[in-house]
Design a protein around this motif. Structure first.
Motif, PDB file in Angstrom:
ATOM      1  N   LYS A  59       0.560  -1.239   0.150  1.00  0.00           N
ATOM      2  CA  LYS A  59       0.119  -0.065   0.026  1.00  0.00           C
ATOM      3  C   LYS A  59       0.833   1.356  -0.066  1.00  0.00           C
ATOM      4  CE  LYS A  59      -4.392  -1.212   1.113  1.00  0.00           C
ATOM      5  NZ  LYS A  59      -4.556  -2.480   1.626  1.00  0.00           N
ATOM      6  N   GLU A 100       2.264   1.503  -3.291  1.00  0.00           N
ATOM      7  CA  GLU A 100       1.335   2.360  -4.151  1.00  0.00           C
ATOM      8  C   GLU A 100       1.105   3.799  -3.974  1.00  0.00           C
ATOM      9  OE1 GLU A 100      -2.218  -0.186  -3.716  1.00  0.00           O
ATOM     10  OE2 GLU A 100      -1.557  -1.825  -5.061  1.00  0.00           O
ATOM     11  N   SER A 101       1.146   4.230  -2.752  1.00  0.00           N
ATOM     12  CA  SER A 101       0.641   5.399  -2.546  1.00  0.00           C
ATOM     13  C   SER A 101       1.562   6.690  -3.095  1.00  0.00           C
ATOM     14  CB  SER A 101       0.532   5.868  -0.961  1.00  0.00           C
ATOM     15  OG  SER A 101       1.851   5.966  -0.288  1.00  0.00           O
ATOM     16  N   TYR A 142       2.626   7.059  -6.225  1.00  0.00           N
ATOM     17  CA  TYR A 142       2.323   7.033  -7.565  1.00  0.00           C
ATOM     18  C   TYR A 142       3.613   6.398  -8.344  1.00  0.00           C
ATOM     19  CZ  TYR A 142      -1.287  10.307  -6.072  1.00  0.00           C
ATOM     20  OH  TYR A 142      -2.199  10.923  -5.649  1.00  0.00           O
ATOM     21  N   PRO A 143       3.646   5.037  -8.164  1.00  0.00           N
ATOM     22  CA  PRO A 143       4.933   4.336  -8.584  1.00  0.00           C
ATOM     23  C   PRO A 143       5.076   4.019 -10.142  1.00  0.00           C
ATOM     24  CG  PRO A 143       3.569   2.769  -7.544  1.00  0.00           C
ATOM     25  CD  PRO A 143       2.862   4.083  -7.418  1.00  0.00           C
ATOM     26  N   TYR A 144       4.686   5.055 -10.689  1.00  0.00           N
ATOM     27  CA  TYR A 144       4.570   5.062 -12.365  1.00  0.00           C
ATOM     28  C   TYR A 144       4.887   6.430 -13.042  1.00  0.00           C
ATOM     29  CZ  TYR A 144       0.012   6.293 -10.911  1.00  0.00           C
ATOM     30  OH  TYR A 144      -1.003   6.681 -10.174  1.00  0.00           O
ATOM     31  N   ILE A 159       6.235   5.803   5.987  1.00  0.00           N
ATOM     32  CA  ILE A 159       6.345   5.650   4.750  1.00  0.00           C
ATOM     33  C   ILE A 159       7.540   4.440   4.380  1.00  0.00           C
ATOM     34  CG2 ILE A 159       7.277   7.672   4.100  1.00  0.00           C
ATOM     35  CD1 ILE A 159       5.042   6.608   1.815  1.00  0.00           C
ATOM     36  N   ASP A 200       3.321  15.630  -2.107  1.00  0.00           N
ATOM     37  CA  ASP A 200       2.034  15.986  -0.895  1.00  0.00           C
ATOM     38  C   ASP A 200       1.881  14.499  -0.145  1.00  0.00           C
ATOM     39  OD1 ASP A 200       1.802  18.421  -1.786  1.00  0.00           O
ATOM     40  OD2 ASP A 200       0.443  18.130  -3.464  1.00  0.00           O
ATOM     41  N   THR A 201       2.371  13.330  -0.800  1.00  0.00           N
ATOM     42  CA  THR A 201       1.953  12.028   0.037  1.00  0.00           C
ATOM     43  C   THR A 201       2.946  12.004   1.155  1.00  0.00           C
ATOM     44  OG1 THR A 201       3.663  10.493  -1.454  1.00  0.00           O
ATOM     45  CG2 THR A 201       1.199  10.961  -2.031  1.00  0.00           C
TER      46      THR A 201
END
Lengths: 258, 126
Positions: A122, A125-126, A128-130, A180, A205-206
């Motif tokens: 999670k 994913e949070s 934005y792994p792209y 994180i 921002d994450t």
């Protein structure tokens, strides 16, 4: 004429003792060590020893593995108290005596050496792994070009194999499971450092909260245990700077995050 | 494929302390050893320095110069903010007390020292 040498018998055999933390939910009240004697090639890895145990001594032993060559990141475990990949740890390189094998520290145990990766996935994913392209291009307009220097800016961070050794080593992740963590920060920097990417602000921002980049106290052991020399501590540090500037420069931004 | 997004967290105020910590660390690395050498060893023993280099009059003139005041403030305050962050994180990891107590005992001290330095530098005159 002499008989042909049997290749198998020519390999030096040795017996190793492994103390493995076992746990089956629903059956065991708490994890407990089981001891196994394994005989095999002197140069066998910890993973090969586990496979020998599963094949010949106890078929219920559970552990994750796949590639056997430090590429897939599945077989991370605590070996003599240090997070390592079982496939790239040779038993002969460890101090003589029993070898202690435990599931990765700081994670909930699912069974034996298998830990739960849900929270980690999670986190990955949070961020934005792209790639979020700066500008959309049609095929006719050609590829997004990059110079070797632009590629070098993020390339080492793209070597991460998500093995979670850095999370098992990180004392701050141990204290705060919502942190994180180093691996996700390396992943974030892999994309934020990419010249073709336009998602920098979204990702920053994450991580600007207490559970984001600011839970790190620069211990640095994440980079020490990393089997791929990704240097997540460097990714964290770069983004402390980025997040600190963002803290003050946000007032100058014309575009506010949604 | 759906990706989970973390709820966007409240922004931490850590950057303020982290930047003070970083600035203090840079200053102490650059000037700390030289300051210890000059004020701690060379000046008291009177070796290698011009006469009256750190005499009362010379030091007072330095502290009364506006630029000198800035240098003294930056060195004293930022060194303290640097130390405060280090000590705070260490005590926090040792679970030596509640976060508020530890912050008062570290950041609080650095803030007090900074304010006191400003007041003293103003009181000493121009």
């Amino acid at each position: 004429m002499s008989e042909p040498v049997n290749a198998e018998s020519a390999v030096l055999q040795k017996t190793f003792e492994l103390r493995i933390l076992r746990y089956t939910p629903g059956r065991d009240e708490e994890p407990a060590f089981g001891s196994f004697q394994v005989t095999g090639a002197e140069g066998m890895t910890v993973l090969e020893a586990l496979q020998t145990i599963k094949d010949t001594l106890d078929g219920t032993l559970s552990y994750r593995w796949s590639c056997r060559m430090a590429v897939c990141g599945s077989c991370g475990m605590m070996i003599n108290g240090t997070p390592r990949l079982a496939c790239s740890t040779l038993l002969r390189d460890l101090p003589p005596g029993p070898v202690t094998v435990e599931p990765l520290q700081n994670f909930p145990i699912e069974r034996d050496l298998v830990i739960s990766v849900d929270a980690f996935v999670k986190k990955i994913e949070s961020v934005y792994p792209y790639l979020i392209p700066k500008e959309q291009k049609t095929v006719a307009e050609g590829p997004h070009l990059q110079t070797p220097a632009q590629m070098a800016a993020y390339e080492s961070f793209s070597d991460c194999i998500n093995c979670m050794l850095c999370y098992a080593a990180c004392p701050q992740f141990g204290e705060n499971p919502d942190f994180i963590g180093p691996g996700a920060m390396a992943m974030l920097q892999r994309y934020n450092g990419d010249s073709r990417d336009g998602g920098r602000q979204k990702r920053l921002d994450t991580i600007h909260g207490e559970d984001g980049v600011w839970s790190c106290t620069a211990v640095g052991i994440c980079s020490e245990v990393c089997p791929k020399q990704v240097d997540p501590a460097n990714a964290v540090n770069q983004n402390k700077t980025n997040s600190a500037f963002d803290f003050f420069l946000r007032f100058l931004r014309t575009e506010q995050p949604q | 494929m759906t990706f989970s997004t973390r709820e966007i967290q409240k922004r931490s105020i850590s950057p303020i302390f982290w930047l003070l910590f970083g600035a203090g660390g840079m200053l102490s690395a650059l000037f700390g050893p030289a300051l210890i050498l000059i004020t701690g060893i060379l000046a008291p023993t009177g070796t290698g320095l011009p006469e009256n280099f750190l005499s009362y009059d010379a030091a007072l003139a330095f502290a009364r110069n506006p630029l000198g005041k800035l240098v003294l403030l930056a060195l004293i305050a930022l060194f303290f903010w640097h130390g405060a962050e280090r000590v705070f994180l260490t005590l926090k990891d040792m679970k030596a007390g509640s976060s508020l107590v530890l912050k008062l005992g570290t950041y609080g001290v650095a803030a007090l020292v900074s304010v006191a330095t400003i007041l003293l530098l103003l009181a000493i005159g121009f």
